[in-house]
Scaffold this motif. Structure first.
Motif, PDB file in Angstrom:
ATOM      1  N   ALA A 145      34.479 -31.090  40.491  1.00  0.00           N
ATOM      2  CA  ALA A 145      34.415 -31.432  41.913  1.00  0.00           C
ATOM      3  C   ALA A 145      35.010 -30.324  42.774  1.00  0.00           C
ATOM      4  O   ALA A 145      34.471 -29.992  43.835  1.00  0.00           O
ATOM      5  CB  ALA A 145      35.125 -32.755  42.172  1.00  0.00           C
ATOM      6  N   ARG A 174      32.598 -27.499  42.874  1.00  0.00           N
ATOM      7  CA  ARG A 174      31.453 -27.863  43.707  1.00  0.00           C
ATOM      8  C   ARG A 174      31.806 -27.730  45.184  1.00  0.00           C
ATOM      9  O   ARG A 174      30.996 -27.263  45.977  1.00  0.00           O
ATOM     10  CB  ARG A 174      31.011 -29.290  43.389  1.00  0.00           C
ATOM     11  N   GLN A 175      33.030 -28.124  45.572  1.00  0.00           N
ATOM     12  CA  GLN A 175      33.457 -27.957  46.965  1.00  0.00           C
ATOM     13  C   GLN A 175      33.479 -26.482  47.356  1.00  0.00           C
ATOM     14  O   GLN A 175      33.131 -26.130  48.484  1.00  0.00           O
ATOM     15  CB  GLN A 175      34.852 -28.565  47.181  1.00  0.00           C
ATOM     16  N   ALA A 210      31.177 -34.792  46.325  1.00  0.00           N
ATOM     17  CA  ALA A 210      32.201 -34.067  45.566  1.00  0.00           C
ATOM     18  C   ALA A 210      33.580 -34.693  45.788  1.00  0.00           C
ATOM     19  O   ALA A 210      34.375 -34.806  44.855  1.00  0.00           O
ATOM     20  CB  ALA A 210      32.212 -32.594  45.957  1.00  0.00           C
ATOM     21  N   LYS A 211      33.858 -35.137  47.012  1.00  0.00           N
ATOM     22  CA  LYS A 211      35.139 -35.804  47.290  1.00  0.00           C
ATOM     23  C   LYS A 211      35.226 -37.116  46.515  1.00  0.00           C
ATOM     24  O   LYS A 211      36.274 -37.461  45.967  1.00  0.00           O
ATOM     25  CB  LYS A 211      35.301 -36.063  48.777  1.00  0.00           C
ATOM     26  N   GLN A 266      33.803 -37.770  43.664  1.00  0.00           N
ATOM     27  CA  GLN A 266      34.050 -37.419  42.269  1.00  0.00           C
ATOM     28  C   GLN A 266      35.520 -37.048  42.059  1.00  0.00           C
ATOM     29  O   GLN A 266      36.134 -37.455  41.078  1.00  0.00           O
ATOM     30  CB  GLN A 266      33.174 -36.240  41.845  1.00  0.00           C
ATOM     31  N   PHE A 267      36.078 -36.285  42.982  1.00  0.00           N
ATOM     32  CA  PHE A 267      37.471 -35.874  42.855  1.00  0.00           C
ATOM     33  C   PHE A 267      38.400 -37.083  42.955  1.00  0.00           C
ATOM     34  O   PHE A 267      39.350 -37.210  42.190  1.00  0.00           O
ATOM     35  CB  PHE A 267      37.828 -34.828  43.912  1.00  0.00           C
TER      36      PHE A 267
END
Length: 125
Positions: A18, A21-22, A99-100, A102-103
């Motif tokens: 994640a 990805r960010q 992505a957030k 997922q994190f």
């Protein structure tokens, strides 16, 4: 020690994916006005492809690739603007939110796992 617990290892790998990805999404947004720039994204996180600690029994064994490498970067697609740029700010906002999520999921799993470990050790908190 936490690397030996598969759930914790998988949560760490998801968090690393994640974060990477960010970074890719931020690069896309920074190049939103660059002529000819193609938006990029990472492949979806696949637990089966996540690196594991394999025991090498021979010197010729190959180590697993990590998510931090650029091997997982792909073209995000999208419609080209007249200047050849494929970055869509709305699309990048959606990717950043994913992505957030997922994190946050990886963080929740890590916190729950640490709480279970504390309980097993007889500690509170």
């Amino acid at each position: 020690m936490l690397d030996r617990i598969d759930t914790m290892r998988m949560a760490r790998e998801l968090g690393a994916h994640a974060a990477n990805r960010q970074r890719v999404i931020a690069t896309n947004v920074a190049n939103a006005d660059t002529p000819g720039y193609r938006a990029r994204d990472l492949r979806d996180f696949d637990p089966d492809r996540a690196p594991t600690r394999l025991k090498a029994t021979r010197p010729g064994h190959v180590a697993a690739a990590g998510w931090g490498s650029t091997a997982g970067v792909r073209d995000a697609g999208g419609e080209l603007s007249p200047n050849g740029n494929s970055v869509s700010i709305e699309g990048e906002m959606l990717r950043a939110a994913d992505a957030k999520r997922q994190f946050d999921l990886s963080l929740s799993v890590m916190q729950s796992g640490l709480s279970l470990l504390r309980t097993a050790l007889g500690r509170r908190g």
